[in-house]
Motif scaffolding. Structure first.
Motif, PDB file in Angstrom:
ATOM      1  N   VAL A 119     -13.079  25.760  -0.027  1.00 19.85           N
ATOM      2  CA  VAL A 119     -13.023  26.640   1.165  1.00 19.85           C
ATOM      3  C   VAL A 119     -12.535  25.615   2.508  1.00 19.85           C
ATOM      4  O   VAL A 119     -11.378  26.145   3.380  1.00 19.85           O
ATOM      5  CB  VAL A 119     -14.327  27.221   1.498  1.00 19.85           C
ATOM      6  CG1 VAL A 119     -14.492  27.618   2.599  1.00 19.85           C
ATOM      7  CG2 VAL A 119     -14.863  28.234   0.385  1.00 19.85           C
ATOM      8  N   ARG A 120     -12.940  24.609   2.443  1.00 20.25           N
ATOM      9  CA  ARG A 120     -12.593  23.631   3.556  1.00 20.25           C
ATOM     10  C   ARG A 120     -11.153  23.405   3.337  1.00 20.25           C
ATOM     11  O   ARG A 120     -10.571  23.281   4.543  1.00 20.25           O
ATOM     12  CB  ARG A 120     -13.290  22.418   3.732  1.00 20.25           C
ATOM     13  CG  ARG A 120     -13.044  21.466   4.728  1.00 20.25           C
ATOM     14  CD  ARG A 120     -14.087  20.191   4.943  1.00 20.25           C
ATOM     15  NE  ARG A 120     -13.640  19.154   5.574  1.00 20.25           N
ATOM     16  CZ  ARG A 120     -13.343  19.264   7.074  1.00 20.25           C
ATOM     17  NH1 ARG A 120     -13.690  20.261   7.638  1.00 20.25           N
ATOM     18  NH2 ARG A 120     -12.826  17.899   7.474  1.00 20.25           N
ATOM     19  N   ARG A 141      -9.111  26.273   4.572  1.00 16.86           N
ATOM     20  CA  ARG A 141      -9.159  26.370   6.030  1.00 16.86           C
ATOM     21  C   ARG A 141      -8.248  25.486   6.836  1.00 16.86           C
ATOM     22  O   ARG A 141      -7.477  25.579   7.628  1.00 16.86           O
ATOM     23  CB  ARG A 141     -10.465  26.335   6.495  1.00 16.86           C
ATOM     24  CG  ARG A 141     -11.485  27.572   6.022  1.00 16.86           C
ATOM     25  CD  ARG A 141     -12.766  27.347   6.393  1.00 16.86           C
ATOM     26  NE  ARG A 141     -12.830  27.403   8.010  1.00 16.86           N
ATOM     27  CZ  ARG A 141     -13.846  26.944   8.676  1.00 16.86           C
ATOM     28  NH1 ARG A 141     -14.965  26.402   8.328  1.00 16.86           N
ATOM     29  NH2 ARG A 141     -13.785  27.223  10.200  1.00 16.86           N
ATOM     30  N   ILE A 142      -8.070  24.362   6.087  1.00 20.29           N
ATOM     31  CA  ILE A 142      -7.116  23.234   6.564  1.00 20.29           C
ATOM     32  C   ILE A 142      -5.698  23.667   6.230  1.00 20.29           C
ATOM     33  O   ILE A 142      -4.777  23.423   7.283  1.00 20.29           O
ATOM     34  CB  ILE A 142      -7.659  21.852   6.153  1.00 20.29           C
ATOM     35  CG1 ILE A 142      -8.658  21.200   6.798  1.00 20.29           C
ATOM     36  CG2 ILE A 142      -6.533  20.811   6.620  1.00 20.29           C
ATOM     37  CD1 ILE A 142      -9.003  20.243   6.270  1.00 20.29           C
ATOM     38  N   LEU A 202      -4.525  26.660   6.195  1.00 22.92           N
ATOM     39  CA  LEU A 202      -4.128  27.739   6.924  1.00 22.92           C
ATOM     40  C   LEU A 202      -3.999  27.443   8.510  1.00 22.92           C
ATOM     41  O   LEU A 202      -3.121  28.296   9.219  1.00 22.92           O
ATOM     42  CB  LEU A 202      -5.013  28.898   6.764  1.00 22.92           C
ATOM     43  CG  LEU A 202      -5.299  29.633   5.470  1.00 22.92           C
ATOM     44  CD1 LEU A 202      -6.338  30.480   5.246  1.00 22.92           C
ATOM     45  CD2 LEU A 202      -3.841  30.082   5.002  1.00 22.92           C
ATOM     46  N   ASP A 203      -4.868  26.332   8.796  1.00 23.25           N
ATOM     47  CA  ASP A 203      -4.621  26.335  10.287  1.00 23.25           C
ATOM     48  C   ASP A 203      -4.802  24.703  10.414  1.00 23.25           C
ATOM     49  O   ASP A 203      -5.973  24.148  10.784  1.00 23.25           O
ATOM     50  CB  ASP A 203      -5.662  26.849  11.064  1.00 23.25           C
ATOM     51  CG  ASP A 203      -5.361  26.773  12.595  1.00 23.25           C
ATOM     52  OD1 ASP A 203      -4.385  26.286  12.993  1.00 23.25           O
ATOM     53  OD2 ASP A 203      -6.401  27.204  13.308  1.00 23.25           O
ATOM     54  N   SER A 222      -6.008  22.878  14.012  1.00 22.79           N
ATOM     55  CA  SER A 222      -7.319  23.106  14.532  1.00 22.79           C
ATOM     56  C   SER A 222      -8.336  21.759  14.421  1.00 22.79           C
ATOM     57  O   SER A 222      -9.212  21.688  15.020  1.00 22.79           O
ATOM     58  CB  SER A 222      -7.930  24.342  14.152  1.00 22.79           C
ATOM     59  OG  SER A 222      -8.023  24.330  12.830  1.00 22.79           O
ATOM     60  N   SER A 223      -8.041  21.409  13.222  1.00 25.20           N
ATOM     61  CA  SER A 223      -8.898  20.378  12.648  1.00 25.20           C
ATOM     62  C   SER A 223      -8.580  18.935  13.293  1.00 25.20           C
ATOM     63  O   SER A 223      -9.292  17.845  13.021  1.00 25.20           O
ATOM     64  CB  SER A 223      -8.907  20.314  11.024  1.00 25.20           C
ATOM     65  OG  SER A 223      -7.595  19.798  10.800  1.00 25.20           O
TER      66      SER A 223
END
Length: 81
Positions: free
Chosen positions: A46-47, A50-51, A53-54, A57-58
């Motif tokens: 999941v992490r 998320r990285i 996809l965006d 932001s991280s």
């Protein structure tokens, strides 16, 4: 002369036999450990998504040189004077 050996562990089990079968402590520990590894793997997946996809932001908005002064920032010429 001809001996036939049956493996009783491969014999078909009825419903009541399956319900009466209990796991040993080692099997329970192994299942718990594998379950925790699967949860950890799921969180990592999941992490990573998320990285992917965006990605911006991280990232931190500051750099390593923010707040560093003097010799640490690379102003060695000013320190000699």
């Amino acid at each position: 002369m001809c001996n036939i050996h049956f493996n009783h562990s491969l014999a078909p089990m009825s419903g009541s036999d399956i319900m009466g079968y209990s796991l040993t402590l080692e099997q329970k520990t192994a299942f718990a450990f594998v379950g925790m590894l699967l949860v950890f793997l799921g969180l990592l997946i999941v992490r990573c998504f998320r990285i992917l996809l965006d990605p911006y932001s991280s990232m931190p908005s500051s750099t390593w040189a923010d707040g560093v002064e003097g010799l640490e920032k690379g102003t060695f010429e000013y320190a000699l004077a």
